[in-house]
Structure formats: structure tokens, C-alpha cells
Design a protein around this motif. Sequence first.
Motif, PDB file in Angstrom:
ATOM      1  N   ASP A   1       0.832  -1.205   0.000  1.00 17.78           N
ATOM      2  CA  ASP A   1       0.000   0.000   0.000  1.00 17.78           C
ATOM      3  C   ASP A   1       0.864   1.252   0.000  1.00 17.78           C
ATOM      4  OD1 ASP A   1      -2.711   1.208   0.215  1.00 17.78           O
ATOM      5  OD2 ASP A   1      -1.932   1.955   2.126  1.00 17.78           O
ATOM      6  N   ASP A   2       1.952   1.231   0.780  1.00 17.85           N
ATOM      7  CA  ASP A   2       2.851   2.390   0.833  1.00 17.85           C
ATOM      8  C   ASP A   2       3.534   2.619  -0.508  1.00 17.85           C
ATOM      9  OD1 ASP A   2       2.246   2.872   3.492  1.00 17.85           O
ATOM     10  OD2 ASP A   2       3.958   1.739   4.265  1.00 17.85           O
ATOM     11  N   LEU A   3       3.925   1.538  -1.195  1.00 13.18           N
ATOM     12  CA  LEU A   3       4.569   1.675  -2.498  1.00 13.18           C
ATOM     13  C   LEU A   3       3.609   2.252  -3.533  1.00 13.18           C
ATOM     14  CD1 LEU A   3       6.601  -1.671  -2.686  1.00 13.18           C
ATOM     15  CD2 LEU A   3       7.492   0.618  -2.229  1.00 13.18           C
ATOM     16  N   ARG A   4       2.365   1.791  -3.524  1.00 12.95           N
ATOM     17  CA  ARG A   4       1.382   2.329  -4.465  1.00 12.95           C
ATOM     18  C   ARG A   4       1.130   3.811  -4.208  1.00 12.95           C
ATOM     19  NH1 ARG A   4      -0.910  -2.931  -3.883  1.00 12.95           N
ATOM     20  NH2 ARG A   4      -2.103  -2.256  -2.062  1.00 12.95           N
ATOM     21  N   THR A   5       1.021   4.164  -2.933  1.00 10.34           N
ATOM     22  CA  THR A   5       0.810   5.569  -2.576  1.00 10.34           C
ATOM     23  C   THR A   5       1.992   6.425  -3.013  1.00 10.34           C
ATOM     24  OG1 THR A   5      -0.553   4.935  -0.677  1.00 10.34           O
ATOM     25  CG2 THR A   5       0.390   7.150  -0.655  1.00 10.34           C
ATOM     26  N   PHE A   6       3.203   5.891  -2.832  1.00 12.48           N
ATOM     27  CA  PHE A   6       4.399   6.627  -3.214  1.00 12.48           C
ATOM     28  C   PHE A   6       4.442   6.857  -4.720  1.00 12.48           C
ATOM     29  CE2 PHE A   6       8.763   6.456  -4.844  1.00 12.48           C
ATOM     30  CZ  PHE A   6       9.275   7.617  -4.257  1.00 12.48           C
ATOM     31  N   LEU A   7       4.149   5.829  -5.510  1.00 10.74           N
ATOM     32  CA  LEU A   7       4.169   5.979  -6.967  1.00 10.74           C
ATOM     33  C   LEU A   7       3.207   7.073  -7.424  1.00 10.74           C
ATOM     34  CD1 LEU A   7       4.304   2.314  -8.341  1.00 10.74           C
ATOM     35  CD2 LEU A   7       6.042   4.050  -8.582  1.00 10.74           C
ATOM     36  N   ALA A   8       2.008   7.064  -6.875  1.00 15.43           N
ATOM     37  CA  ALA A   8       1.024   8.068  -7.261  1.00 15.43           C
ATOM     38  C   ALA A   8       1.510   9.465  -6.884  1.00 15.43           C
ATOM     39  CB  ALA A   8      -0.317   7.773  -6.590  1.00 15.43           C
ATOM     40  N   TRP A   9       2.112   9.591  -5.700  1.00 21.69           N
ATOM     41  CA  TRP A   9       2.611  10.893  -5.235  1.00 21.69           C
ATOM     42  C   TRP A   9       3.770  11.383  -6.099  1.00 21.69           C
ATOM     43  CZ3 TRP A   9       7.249  11.354  -1.901  1.00 21.69           C
ATOM     44  CH2 TRP A   9       7.485  12.662  -1.481  1.00 21.69           C
ATOM     45  N   ALA A  10       4.655  10.470  -6.488  1.00 23.02           N
ATOM     46  CA  ALA A  10       5.872  10.858  -7.199  1.00 23.02           C
ATOM     47  C   ALA A  10       5.611  11.292  -8.637  1.00 23.02           C
ATOM     48  CB  ALA A  10       6.874   9.702  -7.188  1.00 23.02           C
ATOM     49  N   VAL A  11       4.478  10.916  -9.214  1.00 19.79           N
ATOM     50  CA  VAL A  11       4.206  11.309 -10.606  1.00 19.79           C
ATOM     51  C   VAL A  11       3.226  12.456 -10.696  1.00 19.79           C
ATOM     52  CG1 VAL A  11       4.707   9.017 -11.512  1.00 19.79           C
ATOM     53  CG2 VAL A  11       2.356   9.593 -10.865  1.00 19.79           C
ATOM     54  N   GLU A  12       2.611  12.845  -9.593  1.00 18.19           N
ATOM     55  CA  GLU A  12       1.645  13.941  -9.670  1.00 18.19           C
ATOM     56  C   GLU A  12       2.394  15.265  -9.807  1.00 18.19           C
ATOM     57  OE1 GLU A  12       0.792  14.776  -4.911  1.00 18.19           O
ATOM     58  OE2 GLU A  12      -0.551  13.462  -6.044  1.00 18.19           O
ATOM     59  N   ARG A  13       1.804  16.202 -10.487  1.00 15.39           N
ATOM     60  CA  ARG A  13       2.403  17.517 -10.706  1.00 15.39           C
ATOM     61  C   ARG A  13       1.465  18.621 -10.198  1.00 15.39           C
ATOM     62  NH1 ARG A  13       6.412  15.253 -11.002  1.00 15.39           N
ATOM     63  NH2 ARG A  13       7.858  14.976 -12.738  1.00 15.39           N
TER      64      ARG A  13
END
Length: 497
Positions: free
Chosen positions: A485-497
Motif C-alpha cells: 500500500d505504501d509503495l502504491r501511494t508513493f508511486l502516485a505521489w511521485a508522478v503527480e504535478r
Amino acid sequence: MTERDDPPASPAASTDRPKDTPRDEVSVTHHSVTLNGRTLAYTVTAGTMVLNDEAHAKDGESEGVKPRARVFFVAYALDGAPDPRTRPVTFSFNGGPGSSSVWLHLGVLGPRRVVMGDAGALTGPPYDLTDNDFTLLTESDLVFIDPVSTGYSRVTEGEKPGDFHGFGRDIESVGDFIRLWVSRAGRWLSPKFLIGESYGTTRAAGLSGYLQQRHGLFLNGIMLVSSILDFSTVDFTPGHDLPYVVHLPTQAATAWYHGALDGDRTLAAVLAEAEAFADGEYAAALHLGARLDDTRRAEVARTYARLSGLSEDFILRSDLRVTLARFRKELLRGRGVTVGRLDSRFTGLDRDSGGAEPSDDPSMTAILGSYTAAMNHYVRVELGFESDLPYEILTGRVRPWSYKEFENKHVRVSDTLREAMHQNQHLKVFVASGYYDFATPYHATRHTLDHLALHGSLRGNVRVAYYEAGHMMYVHQPSLAALADDLRTFLAWAVER
């Protein structure tokens, strides 16, 4: 469900090239899996890619390049995914040095997962695979890379394996593979991530600089699982006291888990007290050395004993400095068992219960058989790639490993990561640590991050998470769910602008 394609024709089959020229060998299969009511159809490409080395080519060699190695990889692509410009791709590897990428692959990230049980409830052989409800394929395409001499990766004929067995050359070869894969797959405009575990975090930090500086390949994010970016935190050389300080909270967690502490305290309470003691009174006492008076020495030993489960006498006889090996042997000596290094929840049996150090790491032996069996089955039977080479899960053939870049100093790549983040201010970092990990203790990682010297405006680019398990925290089902869950959340956060 699995479907297999015929092997694709290789461009190396051209009649104007020598028949013995190394060429890519891959198997392409199609699969589908239903996870939490959602059906995922995906394609897997498994095989070896020839890594050419222009820098080491000799005059007169074909096309000015020299084939140096065949790098084994397993790449997953979600069928029917949206525009590749928005679909992330994540490159994964483990550590060692000498480890294949199997642990992250079949432990947490891939769509198939090893069934092995957990501490105190191992399944035993024969082992099995199951669909992985937590796979990161839902959010990102995945590429698992086996560095040279691990997995099925080997040097080409006439090359020396030792040329790849070192800090700098390892980063170059993995980085060059990533560049080549991105180019062939047409993914230069995709969000790109790295995830490494253990020494793989050392490699990932090194790659953050190499990819930017050598290939102009800027990353969106790096995920560090059981991180070690500064080897001084685990070097128990006499006269160097930092490892004793940063290992103490993990000793306290281990003692708490095995019921070796008096009183009824929560893990959180024990860790809070242990961290405060380690960073304060304990660190100050070690710093004083022979100037520490007997009264204060006894007080420090008393608190250390209460937090670690060791006796005051043993701590005093160790000069307040209990090495990792001694702790693992001493904590449960009265029960006739030792505790693990990778995961101190696991216990093992030694021939000599009176010895000073454990004979092996029970947490390593607990997982080795299951992952080895699963990977050898998976790559042949489900992915259709066949080789009579042994799949090197974790090999000592990479020894000696060269750290010539750090001669007469500790290996430290945190500076490389900081520089990459300063140059690429969109780069995000996620750090995952297990409380019961003695190989890369969580408080050691915290110390490294606290001394990263990252500009204040970028400190928010780093996120950390902790789990009630060890080095491979994903062998513990609740930690696996939380990590995924933390990895999925991180991926979404890292690509948002």
C-alpha cells in the motif's frame, strides 16, 4: 492463465554476422490473473539481453562495440495499459552483493508470490507459488534485473567475471542495461522508478547519479527497501562506536519480541525509550571511553540491560559494546537458540550452545529454499525460459567485491543521492525499514537520512515507513500488505504535478 509465444526472431540471425556473436534470447508469455475482483492481463518477457560495451571495444571489432555480458531480466507489461507516457516503469534489483532479483520479484512486486509461511510457522518443502494480491503491476510495469554473475546473467566468452564484481562497474552495467531497455521499449517519456533492497539500495543511490550524468536519464522516484547508504553504520571496527548506538533499538525490539524484557510494555514504548537512550546517555558514555566513571558506567549498563534483555554483567564485560554477533548468540542462550540477522524474529539451533557467535543466520536459511525452488519452477514452467545454468539466487562467486572507489574510507553513497536530488528536484525517495532487521538496522538508516545534508526545501521529498518484521519485511503478511500500500501511494505521489 498462461499462453506462450513462439520465440521471436533475433536480429542477430542476419547472415552477415558471425554465427557465434552473442545474441538476445528471450521467451514471451501471456498471462492473466484476477486480484480483488479485477482481472489483469499482462505480458512477460524473460531472457537475456546482450550488454555491449563501447568503452572497452578494441580497434577493428564489429560496429565499434564489444559484447561483454548477457544480462538476465524479467519484464512485465500490463496489456491494454494507457499511454506509455503516463504508465510508470519500475526497475528492480536486490543486493548482496551477489543476489539475484528474486526476493523483491517473488516476495512483493510481481504478480506471483512465494508461499513459505513466516517465523514460527514455516511451510517447509515442497514449496509453492500463489497469485500476489499485492503486486505493483497494478500501478507500474516492472523490470527485474539480475546483475552479472547472479541469476542467469553471465559474461560472454573470453570476458572476466571479476571485471563486473565491484561498486563502480556494477553500477555502470546495470545503468547501461536500463538505458538500453528504455530505448528499445520506447519508454524514455514514461515515469521511471528504481527499487532496490539491501545492497540494492546502495546500487540505486549510485544509479541516481550515474543515470543522470552518463545517460541524461532522470528518475521520478527511488524506493529503498532495507536501506544501507553509509557502511560506517554497520562497521564494528574497534574504536568506531556508531554501530553500537544505531543497533541498540533493534536489540530492544528483538528482546521485546521474544519476551526477554520485564514488564508489560508495547513495542512502540520500548523503541521510544531505546532510541532516546541510544542517542543520548548511551552515545555520550561511549564517547567518554576510559573517562567514564564507574558509577555512571554501572548506570548505563543497568539501563542497557533493561532494554536489551542481556545481563548487566555481560554488558559490563563487553565494555558496554555488544557486537551484533554476540547479541544474536547471547540473548536466548538460556533457551538454547540464536536469533536471526536478516530477521531477528527467526530463531535457530547451533551445535555449540556455549560459543561466542551463531553458526549461521536462521532467517536466511528459512527463506532460501522456498525462493530458490519457486524461481527455478517459475522461470521454466510459467515463463518458458530454459537454461541449464544454475540460477544463482545468492552467490559468493562475486567475491572479492571491489570498493576501490572508497579506498581507506567507508562506502558512502548518500552524497550521490543528495546530489541527484539537488539536480533533479522532482526526484522523490521512499525508505522502508523493518524493526527486526539487523543487516540494515532502521535506526542506522534514520541516522543516514538525518545526515543527508539535503536542502531544507527538498526534505519533504523523502518519505519513510517502518514495519514489524525484518530485512525482507514482506515475508510477514501484515507488513507485506502495508508495504504494498505504501509503495502504491508513493508511486502516485511521485508522478503527480
